[in-house]
Design an enzyme around this catalytic site. Structure first.
Site, PDB file in Angstrom:
ATOM      1  N   HIS A 135      36.383   6.201  56.095  1.00 57.31           N
ATOM      2  CA  HIS A 135      35.926   6.178  54.705  1.00 57.31           C
ATOM      3  C   HIS A 135      36.441   4.947  53.963  1.00 57.31           C
ATOM      4  O   HIS A 135      35.839   4.519  52.973  1.00 57.31           O
ATOM      5  CB  HIS A 135      36.357   7.456  53.984  1.00 57.31           C
ATOM      6  CG  HIS A 135      35.316   7.983  53.040  1.00 57.31           C
ATOM      7  ND1 HIS A 135      34.096   8.469  53.460  1.00 57.31           N
ATOM      8  CD2 HIS A 135      35.303   8.074  51.688  1.00 57.31           C
ATOM      9  CE1 HIS A 135      33.390   8.856  52.415  1.00 57.31           C
ATOM     10  NE2 HIS A 135      34.092   8.617  51.322  1.00 57.31           N
ATOM     11  N   ARG A 154      28.777   6.972  55.973  1.00 58.26           N
ATOM     12  CA  ARG A 154      29.813   7.995  56.141  1.00 58.26           C
ATOM     13  C   ARG A 154      29.991   8.264  57.629  1.00 58.26           C
ATOM     14  O   ARG A 154      29.041   8.198  58.410  1.00 58.26           O
ATOM     15  CB  ARG A 154      29.415   9.298  55.439  1.00 58.26           C
ATOM     16  CG  ARG A 154      29.266   9.204  53.928  1.00 58.26           C
ATOM     17  CD  ARG A 154      28.873  10.568  53.354  1.00 58.26           C
ATOM     18  NE  ARG A 154      28.733  10.552  51.909  1.00 58.26           N
ATOM     19  CZ  ARG A 154      27.585  10.401  51.263  1.00 58.26           C
ATOM     20  NH1 ARG A 154      26.454  10.233  51.952  1.00 58.26           N
ATOM     21  NH2 ARG A 154      27.538  10.402  49.940  1.00 58.26           N
ATOM     22  N   LYS A 187      24.409  13.694  52.377  1.00 58.11           N
ATOM     23  CA  LYS A 187      24.728  15.011  51.824  1.00 58.11           C
ATOM     24  C   LYS A 187      23.468  15.661  51.261  1.00 58.11           C
ATOM     25  O   LYS A 187      22.651  15.001  50.633  1.00 58.11           O
ATOM     26  CB  LYS A 187      25.782  14.868  50.722  1.00 58.11           C
ATOM     27  CG  LYS A 187      27.159  14.471  51.254  1.00 58.11           C
ATOM     28  CD  LYS A 187      28.179  14.430  50.142  1.00 58.11           C
ATOM     29  CE  LYS A 187      29.571  14.096  50.672  1.00 58.11           C
ATOM     30  NZ  LYS A 187      30.572  14.030  49.591  1.00 58.11           N
ATOM     31  N   TYR A 229      34.036   2.337  41.924  1.00 64.67           N
ATOM     32  CA  TYR A 229      34.344   1.065  42.582  1.00 64.67           C
ATOM     33  C   TYR A 229      34.455  -0.081  41.583  1.00 64.67           C
ATOM     34  O   TYR A 229      35.049  -1.110  41.893  1.00 64.67           O
ATOM     35  CB  TYR A 229      33.290   0.755  43.643  1.00 64.67           C
ATOM     36  CG  TYR A 229      33.271   1.800  44.733  1.00 64.67           C
ATOM     37  CD1 TYR A 229      34.341   1.927  45.614  1.00 64.67           C
ATOM     38  CD2 TYR A 229      32.214   2.691  44.854  1.00 64.67           C
ATOM     39  CE1 TYR A 229      34.353   2.906  46.587  1.00 64.67           C
ATOM     40  CE2 TYR A 229      32.209   3.674  45.840  1.00 64.67           C
ATOM     41  CZ  TYR A 229      33.285   3.775  46.704  1.00 64.67           C
ATOM     42  OH  TYR A 229      33.299   4.756  47.665  1.00 64.67           O
ATOM     43  N   HIS A 284      24.728   7.959  47.028  1.00 69.76           N
ATOM     44  CA  HIS A 284      25.352   8.758  45.970  1.00 69.76           C
ATOM     45  C   HIS A 284      24.272   9.414  45.114  1.00 69.76           C
ATOM     46  O   HIS A 284      23.293   8.760  44.743  1.00 69.76           O
ATOM     47  CB  HIS A 284      26.229   7.883  45.069  1.00 69.76           C
ATOM     48  CG  HIS A 284      27.505   7.445  45.723  1.00 69.76           C
ATOM     49  ND1 HIS A 284      28.197   6.312  45.318  1.00 69.76           N
ATOM     50  CD2 HIS A 284      28.224   7.984  46.741  1.00 69.76           C
ATOM     51  CE1 HIS A 284      29.275   6.189  46.064  1.00 69.76           C
ATOM     52  NE2 HIS A 284      29.310   7.175  46.925  1.00 69.76           N
ATOM     53  N   ARG A 317      33.896   2.404  53.995  1.00 73.16           N
ATOM     54  CA  ARG A 317      32.862   2.678  52.991  1.00 73.16           C
ATOM     55  C   ARG A 317      33.300   2.159  51.618  1.00 73.16           C
ATOM     56  O   ARG A 317      32.519   1.513  50.904  1.00 73.16           O
ATOM     57  CB  ARG A 317      32.593   4.183  52.945  1.00 73.16           C
ATOM     58  CG  ARG A 317      31.517   4.658  51.983  1.00 73.16           C
ATOM     59  CD  ARG A 317      31.274   6.149  52.260  1.00 73.16           C
ATOM     60  NE  ARG A 317      30.490   6.791  51.211  1.00 73.16           N
ATOM     61  CZ  ARG A 317      29.160   6.778  51.171  1.00 73.16           C
ATOM     62  NH1 ARG A 317      28.471   6.130  52.082  1.00 73.16           N
ATOM     63  NH2 ARG A 317      28.518   7.406  50.204  1.00 73.16           N
TER      64      ARG A 317
END
Length: 304
Positions: free
Chosen positions: A262, A169, A193, A297, A288, A265
């Site tokens: 992004h 990211r 995150k 995806y 994730h 990514r």
């Protein structure tokens, strides 16, 4: 803060927001980006409540005011509305936890927002090659490396290569500390995150070469600043600077598709799926928290 059964009655909306943000910053240790989003969303709610002079105490707010606020937000995109409502819910849940007798108005209202399902934008191999060729086309000659413009291109090459090679990211890339990048062993420690840590192994020699060349040129400034990627003033490279960098090279490459950091990514994940890489492994690489986020995806891959 301590649970209190009485004191919440006189708390204003402004004070409730202040207490909640303090809790988020110093007790939950949330990152600056999340805190800023909370602050913006809650400030907007406070502005809305100011139109109701009789509702300045947080305990006086009921579902009618929430419905009115939801109507005010209706002009925003569903994703933005969901975020703003989530910010508000988080504050009211905090107050409900802090004060036993506090009546959470969200308990009396059901909000369902249907967000349109859109697949992420990805690049094909031809577009990837075009961008890389464009970046390397500007690679300076050794004799000009004393110029900052030449140094900046070496940095840009390292940034673009890392985005393509890892699916990192942009906030993670800009947040990298010097100690997070192990160039000898080709490992990068990333804090994603929720401050979740993951290790990314750099296997391609070209990527390591680009990172080593960048570090050699900027070593002194990096050691003074501690961040790995820095700008002209020796400060940490900002996410906005990386976005402008990507736009600059994408435009020069003649690509009309809307490409952001992004997008790199999304492309990284899609290409791995095309190579039949296990989706759990891709989930770990991307950081994730749930497999369902990674599974989007598979839809992109199927639609190609």
């Amino acid at each position: 803060m301590q649970n209190n059964n009485a004191d919440h009655e006189g708390i204003t909306v402004g004070k409730a927001i202040e207490d909640f943000l303090f809790h988020c910053q110093y007790e939950k240790n949330l990152n600056a980006k999340t805190l800023n989003a909370y602050q913006i969303d809650l400030k907007q709610f406070a502005g809305y409540i100011q139109t109701y002079p009789e509702k300045q105490a947080i305990s006086s707010i009921r579902k009618e005011e929430l419905k009115g606020y939801l109507q005010l937000l209706s002009s925003f995109k569903p994703k933005t509305i969901k975020r703003k409502i989530a910010s508000l819910k988080a504050m009211f849940n905090f107050l409900e936890y802090e004060y036993d007798n506090f009546i959470n108005p969200f308990r009396k209202i059901k909000i369902r927002l249907k967000e349109p399902y859109t697949l992420p934008t990805v690049m094909n191999m031809q577009e990837i090659k075009k961008i890389l060729q464009t970046v390397y086309k500007h690679r300076p000659e050794p004799f000009s490396i004393h110029l900052y413009s030449s140094k900046a291109i070496i940095r840009d090459i390292a940034v673009i290569e890392l985005l393509f090679a890892t699916g990192i990211r942009v906030s993670e890339l800009c947040g990298l500390q010097a100690g997070d990048v192990d160039l000898r062993n080709g490992k990068i420690k990333v804090f994603g995150k929720g401050s979740k840590e993951r290790i990314i192994q750099i296997c391609q020699s070209e990527i390591l070469t680009a990172l080593k060349e960048y570090y050699k040129i900027f070593k002194e400034s990096i050691q003074q600043q501690s961040h790995f990627f820095i700008n002209r003033l020796g400060h940490p490279l900002s996410t906005q600077s990386v976005r402008l960098m990507v736009r600059h090279y994408t435009t020069q490459a003649g690509i009309t598709k809307h490409v952001t950091p992004h997008t790199f990514r999304h492309t990284f994940a899609t290409l791995l799926l095309e190579e039949d890489v296990d989706i759990k492994y891709i989930q770990n690489l991307l950081g994730h928290s749930t497999i369902s986020t990674t599974q989007i995806y598979t839809h992109v891959n199927a639609g190609k």
